[in-house]
Write a protein that holds these residues in place. Sequence first.
Motif, PDB file in Angstrom:
ATOM      1  N   GLY A  13     -55.238 -28.906 -53.458  1.00  0.00           N
ATOM      2  CA  GLY A  13     -54.579 -29.501 -54.620  1.00  0.00           C
ATOM      3  C   GLY A  13     -55.216 -29.196 -55.969  1.00  0.00           C
ATOM      4  N   LEU A  14     -55.875 -28.039 -56.080  1.00  0.00           N
ATOM      5  CA  LEU A  14     -56.518 -27.720 -57.353  1.00  0.00           C
ATOM      6  C   LEU A  14     -55.476 -27.527 -58.452  1.00  0.00           C
ATOM      7  CD1 LEU A  14     -59.396 -25.204 -56.576  1.00  0.00           C
ATOM      8  CD2 LEU A  14     -59.423 -27.703 -56.659  1.00  0.00           C
ATOM      9  N   THR A  15     -55.673 -28.230 -59.549  1.00  0.00           N
ATOM     10  CA  THR A  15     -54.782 -28.099 -60.697  1.00  0.00           C
ATOM     11  C   THR A  15     -55.639 -27.971 -61.940  1.00  0.00           C
ATOM     12  OG1 THR A  15     -53.099 -29.445 -59.627  1.00  0.00           O
ATOM     13  CG2 THR A  15     -52.949 -29.224 -62.015  1.00  0.00           C
ATOM     14  N   LYS A  16     -55.230 -27.046 -62.799  1.00  0.00           N
ATOM     15  CA  LYS A  16     -55.983 -26.884 -64.043  1.00  0.00           C
ATOM     16  C   LYS A  16     -55.023 -26.572 -65.168  1.00  0.00           C
ATOM     17  CE  LYS A  16     -59.650 -26.387 -66.580  1.00  0.00           C
ATOM     18  NZ  LYS A  16     -60.634 -27.450 -66.738  1.00  0.00           N
ATOM     19  N   SER A  17     -55.146 -27.268 -66.275  1.00  0.00           N
ATOM     20  CA  SER A  17     -54.329 -26.883 -67.422  1.00  0.00           C
ATOM     21  C   SER A  17     -55.199 -26.678 -68.656  1.00  0.00           C
ATOM     22  CB  SER A  17     -53.231 -27.911 -67.682  1.00  0.00           C
ATOM     23  OG  SER A  17     -53.693 -29.195 -67.418  1.00  0.00           O
ATOM     24  N   PHE A  18     -54.740 -25.797 -69.513  1.00  0.00           N
ATOM     25  CA  PHE A  18     -55.390 -25.567 -70.800  1.00  0.00           C
ATOM     26  C   PHE A  18     -54.422 -25.988 -71.893  1.00  0.00           C
ATOM     27  CE2 PHE A  18     -57.582 -22.279 -68.233  1.00  0.00           C
ATOM     28  CZ  PHE A  18     -58.876 -22.734 -68.409  1.00  0.00           C
ATOM     29  N   ASP A  19     -54.875 -26.817 -72.774  1.00  0.00           N
ATOM     30  CA  ASP A  19     -54.044 -27.280 -73.894  1.00  0.00           C
ATOM     31  C   ASP A  19     -52.681 -27.759 -73.415  1.00  0.00           C
ATOM     32  OD1 ASP A  19     -56.150 -26.105 -75.364  1.00  0.00           O
ATOM     33  OD2 ASP A  19     -55.113 -24.174 -75.264  1.00  0.00           O
ATOM     34  N   GLY A  20     -52.665 -28.537 -72.350  1.00  0.00           N
ATOM     35  CA  GLY A  20     -51.411 -29.122 -71.875  1.00  0.00           C
ATOM     36  C   GLY A  20     -50.532 -28.172 -71.073  1.00  0.00           C
ATOM     37  N   GLY A  44     -51.945 -13.172 -65.801  1.00  0.00           N
ATOM     38  CA  GLY A  44     -51.811 -14.537 -66.318  1.00  0.00           C
ATOM     39  C   GLY A  44     -51.365 -15.549 -65.287  1.00  0.00           C
ATOM     40  N   SER A  45     -51.445 -15.167 -63.987  1.00  0.00           N
ATOM     41  CA  SER A  45     -50.936 -16.086 -62.970  1.00  0.00           C
ATOM     42  C   SER A  45     -51.976 -17.137 -62.577  1.00  0.00           C
ATOM     43  CB  SER A  45     -50.518 -15.289 -61.736  1.00  0.00           C
ATOM     44  OG  SER A  45     -51.579 -14.475 -61.317  1.00  0.00           O
ATOM     45  N   GLY A  46     -53.222 -16.957 -62.995  1.00  0.00           N
ATOM     46  CA  GLY A  46     -54.231 -17.979 -62.715  1.00  0.00           C
ATOM     47  C   GLY A  46     -55.283 -17.555 -61.710  1.00  0.00           C
ATOM     48  N   LYS A  47     -55.413 -16.268 -61.460  1.00  0.00           N
ATOM     49  CA  LYS A  47     -56.415 -15.803 -60.490  1.00  0.00           C
ATOM     50  C   LYS A  47     -57.832 -16.089 -60.994  1.00  0.00           C
ATOM     51  CE  LYS A  47     -54.963 -11.538 -60.617  1.00  0.00           C
ATOM     52  NZ  LYS A  47     -53.807 -11.695 -61.516  1.00  0.00           N
ATOM     53  N   THR A  48     -58.099 -15.623 -62.222  1.00  0.00           N
ATOM     54  CA  THR A  48     -59.434 -15.823 -62.772  1.00  0.00           C
ATOM     55  C   THR A  48     -59.771 -17.309 -62.858  1.00  0.00           C
ATOM     56  OG1 THR A  48     -59.226 -13.778 -64.031  1.00  0.00           O
ATOM     57  CG2 THR A  48     -60.895 -15.337 -64.764  1.00  0.00           C
ATOM     58  N   THR A  50     -58.644 -19.724 -60.999  1.00  0.00           N
ATOM     59  CA  THR A  50     -58.926 -20.244 -59.657  1.00  0.00           C
ATOM     60  C   THR A  50     -60.338 -19.867 -59.218  1.00  0.00           C
ATOM     61  OG1 THR A  50     -56.603 -19.968 -59.117  1.00  0.00           O
ATOM     62  CG2 THR A  50     -58.108 -20.283 -57.282  1.00  0.00           C
ATOM     63  N   ILE A  51     -60.684 -18.602 -59.420  1.00  0.00           N
ATOM     64  CA  ILE A  51     -62.008 -18.142 -58.998  1.00  0.00           C
ATOM     65  C   ILE A  51     -63.101 -18.932 -59.720  1.00  0.00           C
ATOM     66  CG2 ILE A  51     -63.603 -16.190 -59.078  1.00  0.00           C
ATOM     67  CD1 ILE A  51     -61.216 -14.357 -58.564  1.00  0.00           C
ATOM     68  N   ARG A  52     -62.884 -19.168 -61.008  1.00  0.00           N
ATOM     69  CA  ARG A  52     -63.883 -19.939 -61.760  1.00  0.00           C
ATOM     70  C   ARG A  52     -64.017 -21.360 -61.231  1.00  0.00           C
ATOM     71  NH1 ARG A  52     -62.166 -18.001 -67.820  1.00  0.00           N
ATOM     72  NH2 ARG A  52     -63.470 -16.142 -67.912  1.00  0.00           N
ATOM     73  N   MET A  53     -62.916 -21.942 -60.795  1.00  0.00           N
ATOM     74  CA  MET A  53     -63.008 -23.294 -60.238  1.00  0.00           C
ATOM     75  C   MET A  53     -63.784 -23.274 -58.922  1.00  0.00           C
ATOM     76  SD  MET A  53     -59.500 -25.329 -61.090  1.00  0.00           S
ATOM     77  CE  MET A  53     -58.260 -24.137 -60.660  1.00  0.00           C
ATOM     78  N   LEU A  54     -63.610 -22.184 -58.161  1.00  0.00           N
ATOM     79  CA  LEU A  54     -64.276 -22.114 -56.854  1.00  0.00           C
ATOM     80  C   LEU A  54     -65.791 -22.038 -57.000  1.00  0.00           C
ATOM     81  CD1 LEU A  54     -61.922 -19.699 -54.884  1.00  0.00           C
ATOM     82  CD2 LEU A  54     -62.125 -22.189 -54.679  1.00  0.00           C
ATOM     83  N   CYS A  55     -66.284 -21.482 -58.102  1.00  0.00           N
ATOM     84  CA  CYS A  55     -67.744 -21.379 -58.220  1.00  0.00           C
ATOM     85  C   CYS A  55     -68.314 -22.367 -59.227  1.00  0.00           C
ATOM     86  CB  CYS A  55     -68.175 -19.943 -58.530  1.00  0.00           C
ATOM     87  SG  CYS A  55     -67.576 -19.314 -60.078  1.00  0.00           S
ATOM     88  N   GLY A  56     -67.519 -23.360 -59.601  1.00  0.00           N
ATOM     89  CA  GLY A  56     -68.068 -24.425 -60.434  1.00  0.00           C
ATOM     90  C   GLY A  56     -68.134 -24.103 -61.915  1.00  0.00           C
ATOM     91  N   ALA A 207     -53.720 -13.538 -50.473  1.00  0.00           N
ATOM     92  CA  ALA A 207     -53.152 -14.743 -51.071  1.00  0.00           C
ATOM     93  C   ALA A 207     -52.419 -14.280 -52.310  1.00  0.00           C
ATOM     94  CB  ALA A 207     -54.261 -15.728 -51.435  1.00  0.00           C
ATOM     95  N   TYR A 208     -51.193 -14.762 -52.478  1.00  0.00           N
ATOM     96  CA  TYR A 208     -50.408 -14.315 -53.633  1.00  0.00           C
ATOM     97  C   TYR A 208     -50.107 -15.511 -54.526  1.00  0.00           C
ATOM     98  CZ  TYR A 208     -46.940 -11.963 -56.459  1.00  0.00           C
ATOM     99  OH  TYR A 208     -46.271 -11.428 -57.514  1.00  0.00           O
ATOM    100  N   ILE A 209     -50.436 -15.370 -55.781  1.00  0.00           N
ATOM    101  CA  ILE A 209     -50.258 -16.466 -56.718  1.00  0.00           C
ATOM    102  C   ILE A 209     -49.387 -15.980 -57.874  1.00  0.00           C
ATOM    103  CG2 ILE A 209     -52.412 -15.870 -57.916  1.00  0.00           C
ATOM    104  CD1 ILE A 209     -52.879 -18.774 -58.541  1.00  0.00           C
ATOM    105  N   ALA A 210     -48.452 -16.809 -58.301  1.00  0.00           N
ATOM    106  CA  ALA A 210     -47.650 -16.468 -59.480  1.00  0.00           C
ATOM    107  C   ALA A 210     -47.380 -17.748 -60.245  1.00  0.00           C
ATOM    108  CB  ALA A 210     -46.335 -15.802 -59.078  1.00  0.00           C
ATOM    109  N   TYR A 211     -47.506 -17.676 -61.560  1.00  0.00           N
ATOM    110  CA  TYR A 211     -47.312 -18.849 -62.416  1.00  0.00           C
ATOM    111  C   TYR A 211     -48.120 -20.043 -61.927  1.00  0.00           C
ATOM    112  CZ  TYR A 211     -43.710 -15.776 -64.002  1.00  0.00           C
ATOM    113  OH  TYR A 211     -43.068 -14.683 -64.476  1.00  0.00           O
ATOM    114  N   GLY A 212     -49.320 -19.760 -61.462  1.00  0.00           N
ATOM    115  CA  GLY A 212     -50.225 -20.846 -61.086  1.00  0.00           C
ATOM    116  C   GLY A 212     -49.980 -21.425 -59.710  1.00  0.00           C
ATOM    117  N   GLU A 213     -48.971 -20.911 -58.983  1.00  0.00           N
ATOM    118  CA  GLU A 213     -48.718 -21.479 -57.660  1.00  0.00           C
ATOM    119  C   GLU A 213     -48.999 -20.464 -56.573  1.00  0.00           C
ATOM    120  OE1 GLU A 213     -45.436 -24.265 -56.998  1.00  0.00           O
ATOM    121  OE2 GLU A 213     -44.881 -23.826 -59.073  1.00  0.00           O
TER     122      GLU A 213
END
Lengths: 321, 380
Positions: A13-20, A44-48, A50-56, A207-213
């Motif tokens: 359930g990882l969710t991250k938003s920038f500026d809303g 711009g789909s959120g790969k980077t 996600t990776i940043r969240m995985l390593c704190g 794993a395929y991600i698009a528009y953050g999903e």
Amino acid sequence: MNADAETVIDVEGLTKSFDGRVVVRDLSMKVKRGTICGFLGPNGSGKTTTIRMLCGLLTPDSGHGTTLGFDILTQADEIKRQVGYMTQKFSLYQDLTVRENLELVARIYGVDNPRKAAQDMVQRLGLHGREDQLAGELSGGWKQRLALGACTLPNPKLLLLDEPTAGVDPKARRDFWNEIHAMAADGLTVLVSTHYMDEAERCHEIAYIAYGELLAHGTVDEVIDASKLKTYTVTGDNLTELSGKLMGKPGVDMVAPFGTSLHVSGRDHAALDTTIRPYREDAALHWHESEPSLEDVFIELMSRAKDNFQKEPAPQKETTL
Amino acid sequence: MSGPSRFRWHGFWRRTQAMLIKEFIQLKRDRVSFVMIVMVPLIQLLLFGYAINTTPRNMPTAVLLQEQTDIGRTILKAMENTQYFKVTRVVITEDEFDQLLKSGDVLFGIEIPAGFERAVRRGDKPAMLVVADATDPVAAGSALTALNQVAQIALQNERGLPMPGGPLFEFRTHARYNPAANTALNIVPGLIGTILTMTMLIFTALSVTREIERGTMESLLAMPITPFEIMLGKIIPYILVGFLQAAIIVAIGILLFGVPIFGSLLLLAALSTLFITANLAIGYTFSTIAQNQLQAMQMSIMFFLPNILLSGFMFPFAGMPKWAQYIGECLPLTHYMRIVRAIMLKGAVLSDLRYDTLALFALMLVAMAIAIKRFRRTLD
Ligand SMILES: Nc1ncnc2c1ncn2[C@@H]1O[C@H](COP(=O)(O)OP(=O)(O)OP(=O)(O)O)[C@@H](O)[C@H]1O
Ligand SMILES: [Mg+2]
């Protein structure tokens, strides 16, 4: 080791938003030890992210999970000691030499004899002769190789590689993948983002991600099967004209040229067959049903996600009115 | 924060050292900074040094003559011989005399009172009043210092005077407009502090923002190194740099300008190190707060100005309004200024400087605490 330790990445359930703006939405993912997981998705789909969240490096707005058994929210220090993270943009010190950069990494991770570790890595990377060159003066491909060397130097248990082969020549890319497979065989887990289809096919799973999903996750075959896509390969004359005629017709989800042929795909097999029936009788065209390629699947997934993404604001508006 | 982790302190020095080595190499490669370290103190000191050396020559002087005597003339001659004074006006009323000083037409006024010669011959040791416009303390200070010499030798060759042990008259000096800063010796100690404040702030104020702007922060944060280690690694190299600068300034002060050091050089070195570290910590704090390098620069300048104005470098501290003094007490330069002046000019020892030393220490710790708290450990 217990069974749990075998799951190296386990987030929910990882969710991250920038500026809303939601950049990663409700992402859940499990990656087992020794697996090479390809991470794909449009720009711009959120790969980077996600990776940043995985390593704190980024804190998710919601969701939880573990990397190497450590909580991504509270145990970033422990995670960092065992994870090698290669950033998308070169982020080593441009004003330090190759050797100095590697020694810095070795010292921070507490590698015994940093000098020797750096020298060994220089050899392994095929950078000998360049060890005293400033990192900023290396060519793009060499920079990538140095960055990869820096993040594998401390012998991490998990590698997070963000487009490690962007701008790298084919020979170096092949070497890179051989090396990655060798390390995975020793138990290293790798999550690698890429835009290259041939690289995706070299991964144990994707794993395929698009528009953050996260839209698909599994082996290449699983992802292709799960797409339920039926694909025809058409060869013959006037393919451009045919492509124009088929685009947007019922059952045709995607028409894409592939070299001298055309791929026509759809999820609704019956509708697709009905639509193409008249063209199949055309003697100038040669039709045969084929396995959809990974690229077909991704492009189809992406266009579907885009439709959802663009439709989404509408119901929200109605509820607020 | 991140739970109980035993590794926190294990390898602390090793990681700090890694950071230190990296910073040293970067500093070595950064020619501009390297030149700045040496050139800034040199240029500043020489600029101010010229002010010390050249202006106090032939300064316009008015004489308020209340009697015309040989002895009076001899003394004036001796004063002119020092080359500091040049009598440009001779007046006979007090009003004219004051007016000349006030308008800045003359920098000095000498008053020879009525009955001066008689008093000298009687051995009464009369006083000759010298009024100095001390708005330029540098100019006034060295000239007034030279007067002692004049009093000793001016009347050596006059005949028929009593022979007591010591001078036959004295100068009563009176600095107008800026009575506290009346010695050139104040300039060099003050300069040590201001130059160090400026360069130390600038060096560390950019350290964190630069890494963020260059993108190297992402790699650094992904590695197991703590904010405290990063901070130490970034501050320690510049302590040495600051030390080098301080040494250059003190050496020039002693060699070129003859500034004495009455106190212990070792104590001066130790407390200078403390002052340098405090400024580095403050600069580093700015760099953890600022969004980019430009902002960090602006914050440093905003901090530098009150340091110059309210520390007692420009204006006598005791002469400032109370509120300004309170602000001044929160600035490291204020305390360092007192420390340097006290050690160099008064030979103070550590116990005399307890309060200012503790204040510097406290400022340093507060800055470091804020820096650690403000340091962003993630890219959020
Ligand atoms: N720090 C940030 N502040 C604001 N927006 C951000 C930030 N980081 C990323 N974004 C936005 O989040 C979205 C996802 O970015 P991300 O870098 O994760 O994509 P990506 O999948 O890695 O793309 P690419 O393939 O181009 O590298 C983008 O629209 C980007 O503009
Ligand atoms: Mg990216």
